[in-house]
Design a protein around this motif. Structure first.
Motif, short mmCIF file in Angstrom:
data_model
loop_
_atom_site.label_atom_id
_atom_site.label_comp_id
_atom_site.label_asym_id
_atom_site.label_seq_id
_atom_site.Cartn_x
_atom_site.Cartn_y
_atom_site.Cartn_z
N HIS A 67 33.15 18.65 24.89
CA HIS A 67 32.58 17.83 25.97
C HIS A 67 32.35 16.42 25.43
O HIS A 67 31.55 16.21 24.53
N GLY A 68 33.07 15.45 25.97
CA GLY A 68 33.06 14.09 25.45
C GLY A 68 31.69 13.43 25.43
O GLY A 68 31.29 12.83 24.42
N MET A 69 30.96 13.48 26.54
CA MET A 69 29.65 12.84 26.57
C MET A 69 28.67 13.54 25.63
O MET A 69 27.82 12.89 25.02
N ALA A 70 28.80 14.84 25.48
CA ALA A 70 27.94 15.57 24.54
C ALA A 70 28.27 15.15 23.11
O ALA A 70 27.38 15.01 22.27
N GLN A 71 29.55 14.93 22.82
CA GLN A 71 29.95 14.46 21.49
C GLN A 71 29.33 13.09 21.21
O GLN A 71 28.82 12.84 20.12
N TYR A 72 29.37 12.21 22.21
CA TYR A 72 28.75 10.90 22.07
C TYR A 72 27.25 11.03 21.83
O TYR A 72 26.70 10.41 20.92
N ASN A 73 26.58 11.85 22.64
CA ASN A 73 25.13 12.02 22.48
C ASN A 73 24.78 12.62 21.13
O ASN A 73 23.77 12.24 20.52
N LEU A 74 25.59 13.56 20.65
CA LEU A 74 25.34 14.13 19.33
C LEU A 74 25.51 13.05 18.26
O LEU A 74 24.74 13.00 17.29
N GLY A 75 26.48 12.17 18.44
CA GLY A 75 26.62 11.03 17.53
C GLY A 75 25.37 10.18 17.50
O GLY A 75 24.90 9.77 16.44
N LEU A 76 24.79 9.94 18.69
CA LEU A 76 23.54 9.18 18.75
C LEU A 76 22.41 9.92 18.04
O LEU A 76 21.59 9.29 17.36
N CYS A 77 22.35 11.24 18.22
CA CYS A 77 21.32 12.03 17.53
C CYS A 77 21.41 11.81 16.02
O CYS A 77 20.39 11.55 15.36
N TYR A 78 22.61 11.90 15.48
CA TYR A 78 22.80 11.71 14.04
C TYR A 78 22.57 10.25 13.62
O TYR A 78 22.03 9.98 12.55
N ALA A 79 22.96 9.31 14.46
CA ALA A 79 22.80 7.90 14.12
C ALA A 79 21.32 7.51 14.03
O ALA A 79 20.94 6.70 13.19
N HIS A 80 20.50 8.12 14.90
CA HIS A 80 19.09 7.73 14.98
C HIS A 80 18.13 8.79 14.46
O HIS A 80 16.91 8.60 14.55
N GLY A 81 18.67 9.91 13.97
CA GLY A 81 17.80 10.97 13.47
C GLY A 81 16.94 11.59 14.55
O GLY A 81 15.78 11.92 14.33
N ARG A 82 17.51 11.79 15.74
CA ARG A 82 16.78 12.41 16.85
C ARG A 82 17.08 13.90 16.91
O ARG A 82 18.16 14.30 17.32
N GLY A 83 16.14 14.70 16.47
CA GLY A 83 16.30 16.14 16.53
C GLY A 83 17.12 16.72 15.40
O GLY A 83 17.23 17.93 15.27
N VAL A 84 17.73 15.86 14.60
CA VAL A 84 18.51 16.25 13.42
C VAL A 84 18.25 15.19 12.35
O VAL A 84 17.87 14.07 12.68
N PRO A 85 18.47 15.53 11.09
CA PRO A 85 18.34 14.48 10.07
C PRO A 85 19.38 13.39 10.30
O PRO A 85 20.52 13.67 10.68
N ALA A 86 18.98 12.14 10.11
CA ALA A 86 19.92 11.03 10.26
C ALA A 86 21.09 11.21 9.29
O ALA A 86 20.89 11.55 8.12
N ASP A 87 22.30 11.02 9.80
CA ASP A 87 23.51 11.19 8.99
C ASP A 87 24.60 10.32 9.61
O ASP A 87 25.27 10.72 10.56
N ILE A 88 24.76 9.11 9.10
CA ILE A 88 25.65 8.15 9.71
C ILE A 88 27.12 8.57 9.65
O ILE A 88 27.90 8.24 10.54
N GLU A 89 27.49 9.34 8.60
CA GLU A 89 28.88 9.82 8.53
C GLU A 89 29.16 10.80 9.66
O GLU A 89 30.22 10.75 10.29
N ARG A 90 28.21 11.70 9.94
CA ARG A 90 28.39 12.64 11.05
C ARG A 90 28.34 11.91 12.39
O ARG A 90 29.07 12.27 13.32
#
Length: 199
Positions: A67-90
């Motif tokens: 799901h494209g928008m979910a992939q984008y949102n998951l990228g944001l989660c990793y970029a900002h450490g929202r609900g997951v540890p921040a991980d810029i590579e992921r």
């Protein structure tokens, strides 16, 4: 799609709690759109208690189902450490997957990753490419950033009229940065005839 009906108040009274409940039922049956929408409920506290970890979890489930928008949102989660540890590579990896599906916001963020070397080696040409794709797909941020690339001739030939046109599109969409840049073009005659009254 009963959850969406309750979320938007289409044919039934708007009810965020019932929307989240129906999204959960559909998500449990493997529907990626329901997973994506349920992640939004948890992310914004709509119909459920706000829970960034659950938002990231449901985004990840939908993202793994392509799901494209979910992939984008998951990228944001990793970029900002929202609900997951921040991980810029992921974050970069998920933005790249969503960008390939023409998610304009992901394309813009992928351009930022390449421009600043976030999660990937810096690459100005790839940055400009993704800003251009984001602009083509209607991202206001992409329009302004690609306009800047056209104005300054970043890895592409300088094209002032195109830059002004891109700024104007973003401005007409009500995007403040686009309005500022287009007003500057009108005031200075950059790519358009000088028009101080319109600026």
């Amino acid at each position: 799609h009963l959850g969406k009906c309750y979320e938007e108040g289409a044919c039934v009274p708007q009810n965020a709690t019932l929307a989240a409940r129906w999204y959960l039922k559909a998500a449990d049956q493997g529907f990626s759109e329901a997973m994506y929408r349920l992640a939004g409920c948890y992310g914004h506290g709509k119909g459920v208690v706000q829970n960034p970890a659950k938002a990231a979890e449901w985004s990840a489930k939908a993202a793994h189902l392509d799901h494209g928008m979910a992939q984008y949102n998951l990228g944001l989660c990793y970029a900002h450490g929202r609900g997951v540890p921040a991980d810029i590579e992921r974050a970069y990896q998920w933005f790249a997957k969503a960008a390939e599906k023409d998610v304009a916001e992901a394309q813009f963020n992928l351009g930022i990753c390449y421009e600043h070397g976030r999660g990937v080696a810096p690459d100005r040409a790839r940055s400009v490419y993704w800003f251009g794709r984001a602009a083509e797909n209607g991202s206001n941020e992409g329009l302004v950033q690609y306009g800047t690339c056209c104005e300054r001739g970043r890895t592409i030939p300088q094209d002032l009229p195109k830059a002004a046109s891109l700024y104007e599109k973003a401005a007409r969409n009500g995007f403040a940065d686009g309005q500022v840049e287009y007003a500057r073009c009108l005031a200075t005659g950059t790519g358009v005839a000088t028009d101080l009254a319109a600026a």
